[in-house]
Design a protein around this motif. Structure first.
Motif, mmCIF file in Angstrom:
data_model
loop_
_atom_site.group_PDB
_atom_site.id
_atom_site.type_symbol
_atom_site.label_atom_id
_atom_site.label_comp_id
_atom_site.label_asym_id
_atom_site.label_seq_id
_atom_site.Cartn_x
_atom_site.Cartn_y
_atom_site.Cartn_z
ATOM 1 N N ARG A 99 -0.636 37.168 46.150
ATOM 2 C CA ARG A 99 0.012 37.825 44.740
ATOM 3 C C ARG A 99 -1.146 37.279 43.939
ATOM 4 O O ARG A 99 -0.935 35.942 43.200
ATOM 5 C CB ARG A 99 1.090 37.624 44.389
ATOM 6 C CG ARG A 99 2.295 38.316 45.717
ATOM 7 C CD ARG A 99 3.652 38.313 45.502
ATOM 8 N NE ARG A 99 4.167 39.089 44.195
ATOM 9 C CZ ARG A 99 5.219 39.465 44.048
ATOM 10 N NH1 ARG A 99 6.064 38.697 44.306
ATOM 11 N NH2 ARG A 99 5.541 40.370 43.091
ATOM 12 N N ASP A 130 10.719 40.112 46.222
ATOM 13 C CA ASP A 130 9.562 41.037 46.045
ATOM 14 C C ASP A 130 8.575 41.003 47.278
ATOM 15 O O ASP A 130 7.374 40.513 47.119
ATOM 16 C CB ASP A 130 8.989 40.936 44.614
ATOM 17 C CG ASP A 130 9.707 41.301 43.683
ATOM 18 O OD1 ASP A 130 10.844 41.886 43.883
ATOM 19 O OD2 ASP A 130 9.443 41.126 42.413
ATOM 20 N N ARG A 187 5.008 46.789 48.921
ATOM 21 C CA ARG A 187 6.052 45.969 48.676
ATOM 22 C C ARG A 187 7.483 46.283 48.176
ATOM 23 O O ARG A 187 7.759 47.170 47.462
ATOM 24 C CB ARG A 187 5.508 45.294 47.464
ATOM 25 C CG ARG A 187 6.333 43.961 47.072
ATOM 26 C CD ARG A 187 5.473 42.930 45.723
ATOM 27 N NE ARG A 187 3.999 42.922 46.269
ATOM 28 C CZ ARG A 187 3.733 41.941 47.062
ATOM 29 N NH1 ARG A 187 4.558 40.939 47.223
ATOM 30 N NH2 ARG A 187 2.319 41.721 47.102
ATOM 31 N N GLY A 207 10.890 45.162 42.500
ATOM 32 C CA GLY A 207 10.431 45.738 41.483
ATOM 33 C C GLY A 207 10.181 44.906 40.281
ATOM 34 O O GLY A 207 10.422 43.412 40.615
ATOM 35 N N TYR A 208 9.921 45.130 39.291
ATOM 36 C CA TYR A 208 9.715 44.649 38.147
ATOM 37 C C TYR A 208 10.123 45.494 36.755
ATOM 38 O O TYR A 208 10.225 46.811 36.877
ATOM 39 C CB TYR A 208 8.103 44.191 37.777
ATOM 40 C CG TYR A 208 7.187 45.451 37.656
ATOM 41 C CD1 TYR A 208 6.876 45.764 36.138
ATOM 42 C CD2 TYR A 208 6.763 45.949 38.760
ATOM 43 C CE1 TYR A 208 5.959 47.027 36.196
ATOM 44 C CE2 TYR A 208 5.692 46.935 38.614
ATOM 45 C CZ TYR A 208 5.426 47.503 37.564
ATOM 46 O OH TYR A 208 4.325 48.645 37.267
ATOM 47 N N SER A 265 9.837 50.029 40.672
ATOM 48 C CA SER A 265 9.548 49.767 41.939
ATOM 49 C C SER A 265 8.046 49.546 41.972
ATOM 50 O O SER A 265 7.426 50.347 41.353
ATOM 51 C CB SER A 265 10.223 50.658 43.063
ATOM 52 O OG SER A 265 11.694 50.806 42.914
ATOM 53 N N TYR A 266 7.611 48.758 43.126
ATOM 54 C CA TYR A 266 6.310 48.351 43.502
ATOM 55 C C TYR A 266 5.713 49.844 44.140
ATOM 56 O O TYR A 266 6.271 49.990 45.216
ATOM 57 C CB TYR A 266 5.893 47.282 44.075
ATOM 58 C CG TYR A 266 6.062 46.025 43.372
ATOM 59 C CD1 TYR A 266 4.983 45.775 42.608
ATOM 60 C CD2 TYR A 266 7.124 45.422 43.181
ATOM 61 C CE1 TYR A 266 4.855 44.488 41.724
ATOM 62 C CE2 TYR A 266 6.962 43.997 42.430
ATOM 63 C CZ TYR A 266 6.202 43.822 41.603
ATOM 64 O OH TYR A 266 6.143 42.697 40.909
ATOM 65 N N TYR A 289 -3.376 48.853 40.996
ATOM 66 C CA TYR A 289 -2.309 48.375 41.743
ATOM 67 C C TYR A 289 -1.827 47.179 40.988
ATOM 68 O O TYR A 289 -2.391 46.661 40.159
ATOM 69 C CB TYR A 289 -2.651 48.222 43.262
ATOM 70 C CG TYR A 289 -3.580 46.993 43.472
ATOM 71 C CD1 TYR A 289 -3.066 45.909 43.899
ATOM 72 C CD2 TYR A 289 -5.058 47.393 43.254
ATOM 73 C CE1 TYR A 289 -4.262 44.889 43.811
ATOM 74 C CE2 TYR A 289 -6.064 46.441 43.287
ATOM 75 C CZ TYR A 289 -5.719 45.094 43.684
ATOM 76 O OH TYR A 289 -6.432 44.355 43.937
ATOM 77 N N TYR A 290 -0.687 46.700 41.547
ATOM 78 C CA TYR A 290 0.099 45.414 40.964
ATOM 79 C C TYR A 290 0.380 44.371 42.076
ATOM 80 O O TYR A 290 1.036 44.876 42.923
ATOM 81 C CB TYR A 290 1.083 46.012 39.974
ATOM 82 C CG TYR A 290 0.822 46.688 38.873
ATOM 83 C CD1 TYR A 290 0.380 46.140 37.646
ATOM 84 C CD2 TYR A 290 0.798 48.107 38.992
ATOM 85 C CE1 TYR A 290 0.193 46.976 36.553
ATOM 86 C CE2 TYR A 290 0.259 48.977 37.939
ATOM 87 C CZ TYR A 290 -0.110 48.462 36.523
ATOM 88 O OH TYR A 290 -0.201 49.209 35.608
ATOM 89 N N ASP A 291 -0.097 43.238 41.832
ATOM 90 C CA ASP A 291 0.757 42.238 42.712
ATOM 91 C C ASP A 291 1.855 41.645 42.015
ATOM 92 O O ASP A 291 2.858 41.431 42.674
ATOM 93 C CB ASP A 291 -0.410 41.131 43.004
ATOM 94 C CG ASP A 291 -1.452 41.546 44.003
ATOM 95 O OD1 ASP A 291 -0.994 42.472 44.716
ATOM 96 O OD2 ASP A 291 -2.373 40.989 43.999
ATOM 97 N N TYR A 292 1.781 41.473 40.756
ATOM 98 C CA TYR A 292 2.956 41.030 39.881
ATOM 99 C C TYR A 292 3.103 42.110 38.735
ATOM 100 O O TYR A 292 2.213 42.642 38.246
ATOM 101 C CB TYR A 292 2.770 39.629 39.010
ATOM 102 C CG TYR A 292 3.064 38.400 40.216
ATOM 103 C CD1 TYR A 292 4.326 38.174 40.495
ATOM 104 C CD2 TYR A 292 2.071 37.610 40.503
ATOM 105 C CE1 TYR A 292 4.459 37.068 41.519
ATOM 106 C CE2 TYR A 292 2.215 36.621 41.396
ATOM 107 C CZ TYR A 292 3.584 36.244 41.685
ATOM 108 O OH TYR A 292 3.647 35.174 42.546
ATOM 109 N N GLY A 293 4.437 42.416 38.204
ATOM 110 C CA GLY A 293 4.640 43.418 37.440
ATOM 111 C C GLY A 293 3.956 43.236 36.302
ATOM 112 O O GLY A 293 3.971 42.216 35.626
#
Length: 686
Positions: free
Chosen positions: A118, A583, A612, A615-616, A631-632, A663-667
């Motif tokens: 991440r 997550d 994944r 969510g964030y 949600s991711y 795309y997102y690895d972390y929110g």
């Protein structure tokens, strides 16, 4: 003959044989070739499955012209035959690393089996690496077998003083390794290996690309008598792919190996510095963050020769961390930046011995972890000036000591191997005596190249200094945290042929007191808490096909590797918004291939799918307010490299995120879009 890598060498020995038969490890007599044999010192290896990455360069190095059905290897605690290994260890060799369309070791790990990377920044500026659904704090990082895991935070554990061009080999232990490596090898361990060449050589690399990116590196191997020296220098920088994602990083590394009749001496010295824009790293409320790290590292290992093998090691690692919540124009209420200095030093001694009842090993390790900070720890009686800063002082500090004793024994009964061991661990933080963390691994050869294996292991992880003490505008630490503990059950099958390798496994990890940063409501601060239980169920499989082993060097496909991992986490605690632990990657599919195009022109591709869980909380930057939990979204990534390769040089062009996916690895931290780079590598034997 190819020289065996020294991966985790403080933990492994080398044996040379002419030929062997299976019965009682009898004489090795019919090959008429001397064979050098080695094994991942991450041995947990006293029972491990290796995913090799080329037909010519095996995880266990042998004469490349010989096909060997069975070899005896040396492991961390005790030697073990390769055919009887009963753990999963993924290995990336230099050929795969050279061809991969990546510019950092973090990006390289993106396509490893059941490894979750991440990233907050680009090109590996800061990345959290976890294995099999664990957290980044539960993964141990090693450099040539020496533990370099950071006690302040797992965010900083990947600050190793070598770049991608210096990495000759990567070994990934899937699953707990506490009874081999000690605390914090909770869900796995990753070992980076350098300096395996045995000839005078110079390597030069230059890369440039979009977003003001450039990377320069120079490395030399020099042999003089019994001494082999490896020296590497690298510099990498970028203007960033969006605002405040620029970075600069420099590495300097030396490794010296002295071989004598009595034993082998190995010295490592390394220095790493980097500064980077930390856009929304720790909170999206203040995106103009900045961080600077400086890492200094040294280790010395001596390996004796004789019937009883002794391997003492001493090491030291210092990391200085400077974090600015506001890179410029701080508000009036902002008082000061965060300054931290961690010093870790330790020593360990391993010994192994073969006797009539099997193979035994024992070891002891001492490790001291210390921090000075203006945020983390307990109040100092007198402030201490921060090195290199004017008018800034450390006002807090904390120290803890860890002692571990290890015992392991292997027994071989025809097709069956049994390996059992235990770690006795004491930590000054816990206020109690020694706790035992046992484990057992089994393997049974069913038929031919097909083998069943199983393991049961108990592990622990100590809280980081950040878990215990960090307090800021968005976070609250918890000095009363208990260590995490888990029991992991695993079973599987593996099939191993020179041209085709595969494995499939299922595992279950029962974790208690698992630490995470959580909150109940979006507007609350993140708090570190021991969740009651987190249970992890996983399924994974991997295959690798090396067709040139069967069809010759002119066959167009050089290699094809496919891996898949499924994870399901179940928590028995109150409903929290999770920052890290919950997550996890539910589905991860990776496809890696390398193939010829025409003559010396080739291409390599990586295709991955990630889905994944968790969510964030979405942050609306225009209105400066948090919204709903989001949600991711799953995504596909495709990277590619086309390269023209000659013995003395390689020209290449590569593109990451070819499909330009968002795309997102972390929110709230968007990852880079499509990115083009070109480069040249020069490889000169002297």
């Amino acid at each position: 003959m190819k020289q065996l890598s020294n991966g985790l060498q403080n933990r492994y020995q080398v044996s040379r044989f002419k030929r062997w038969g299976r019965k009682g490890f009898s004489v090795f007599q019919s090959l008429k070739h001397e064979v050098t044999i080695g094994c991942l010192v991450a041995t947990y290896l006293t029972t491990a499955t290796f995913e090799k990455t080329s037909a010519q360069e095996q995880t266990i190095y042998v004469n490349q012209d010989q096909k060997l059905d069975e070899v005896v290897v040396s492991a961390l605690r005790t030697p073990v035959t390769y055919s009887e290994l009963a753990r999963v260890v993924s290995v990336m060799e230099r050929e795969e690393i050279n061809a991969a369309p990546v510019q950092s070791v973090q990006d390289l790990l993106e396509n490893a089996l059941n490894v979750d990377v991440r990233q907050r920044g680009n090109m590996g500026v800061q990345a959290d690496v976890s294995i099999r659904g664990g957290s980044f704090d539960q993964t141990m990082i090693l450099l040539n077998g020496v533990n370099v895991t950071d006690p302040q935070s797992g965010h900083l554990s990947m600050n190793i003083p070598v770049d991608l061009e210096s990495i000759e080999r990567v070994e990934i232990l899937q699953g707990p390794g506490a009874r081999v490596f000690g605390p914090n090898a909770f869900s796995g361990a990753i070992n980076f290996i350098t300096g395996t060449q045995n000839k005078n050589n110079i390597k030069l690399t230059a890369t440039t690309g979009e977003n003001g990116f450039y990377s320069l590196s120079a490395a030399a191997t020099y042999l003089t008598g019994p001494l082999k020296s490896y020296l590497a220098l690298s510099r990498k920088a970028s203007d960033g792919y969006i605002d405040n994602t620029d970075f600069k990083a420099t590495n300097l590394f030396y490794q010296g190996k002295l071989t004598t009749t009595e034993g082998d001496l190995d010295l490592q010295l390394g220095y790493n510095t980097k500064g980077y824009g930390a856009n929304s790293f720790y909170t999206p409320v203040y995106p103009n963050q900045y961080e600077e790290n400086k890492t200094t590292f040294a280790s010395l290992r001596y390996s004796t020769k004789g019937k009883v093998k002794f391997t003492p090691v001493v090491y030291w690692r210092r990391l200085q961390d400077h974090f600015e919540l506001f890179r410029s124009d701080p508000p009036s209420w902002y008082e000061t930046d965060n300054y931290h200095l961690t010093d870790v030093y330790g020593t360990n001694l391993n010994a192994s011995y073969n006797w009539a009842l099997g193979k035994s090993a024992t070891g002891v390790e001492f490790r001291s972890e210390n921090i000075w900070s203006n945020v983390l720890g307990e109040d100092l009686d007198e402030p201490i000036a921060v090195p290199g800063e004017s008018g800034v002082y450390y006002t807090k500090s904390y120290s803890r000591t860890n002692m571990s004793y290890f015992l392991e024994h292997n027994v071989y009964l025809d097709r069956l191997t049994i390996s059992a061991g235990v770690m006795a661990n004491w930590n000054s933080d816990l206020g109690r005596g020694y706790n035992l963390y046992p484990g057992v691994d089994l393997s049974y050869r069913l038929k031919g190249d097909l083998k069943w294996y199983a393991s049961l292991n108990h592990s622990l992880r100590m809280p980081t200094f950040t878990d215990l003490f960090y307090e800021g505008t968005t976070n609250i630490g918890n000095s009363d945290l208990d260590p995490e503990e888990a029991t992991t059950y695993e079973t599987g099958l593996k099939y191993d042929r020179p041209s085709f390798r595969a494995h499939a496994s299922v595992f279950y990890r029962h974790g208690v007191n698992i630490i995470d940063w959580v909150k109940e409501n979006a507007d609350d601060k993140w708090q570190s808490q021991n969740l009651t239980e987190v249970n992890t169920f996983g399924i994974e499989f991997s295959t690798q096909w090396d067709p040139r082993f069967n069809f010759g060097k002119d066959f167009p496909v050089k290699s094809l590797k496919v891996s898949y991992g499924y994870l399901s986490l179940d928590k028995s605690s109150d409903d929290y918004i999770s920052l890290y632990v919950l997550d996890n990657l539910k589905h991860k599919l990776s496809i890696v291939t390398d193939h010829a195009i025409w003559n010396d022109l080739s291409a390599s591709w990586t295709v991955s799918y990630q889905d994944r869980d968790g969510g964030y909380v979405y942050y609306d930057t225009e209105n400066s307010e948090y919204g709903e939990e989001t949600s991711y979204e799953p995504f596909w990534l495709v990277d590619g490299r086309i390269y023209y390769e000659k013995p003395k040089y390689t020209l290449y062009a590569e593109v990451s995120n070819i499909l330009d996916k968002e795309y997102y690895d972390y929110g709230n931290i968007t990852q880079p879009g499509r990115w083009l780079r070109v480069g040249v590598k020069v490889n000169l034997d002297l």
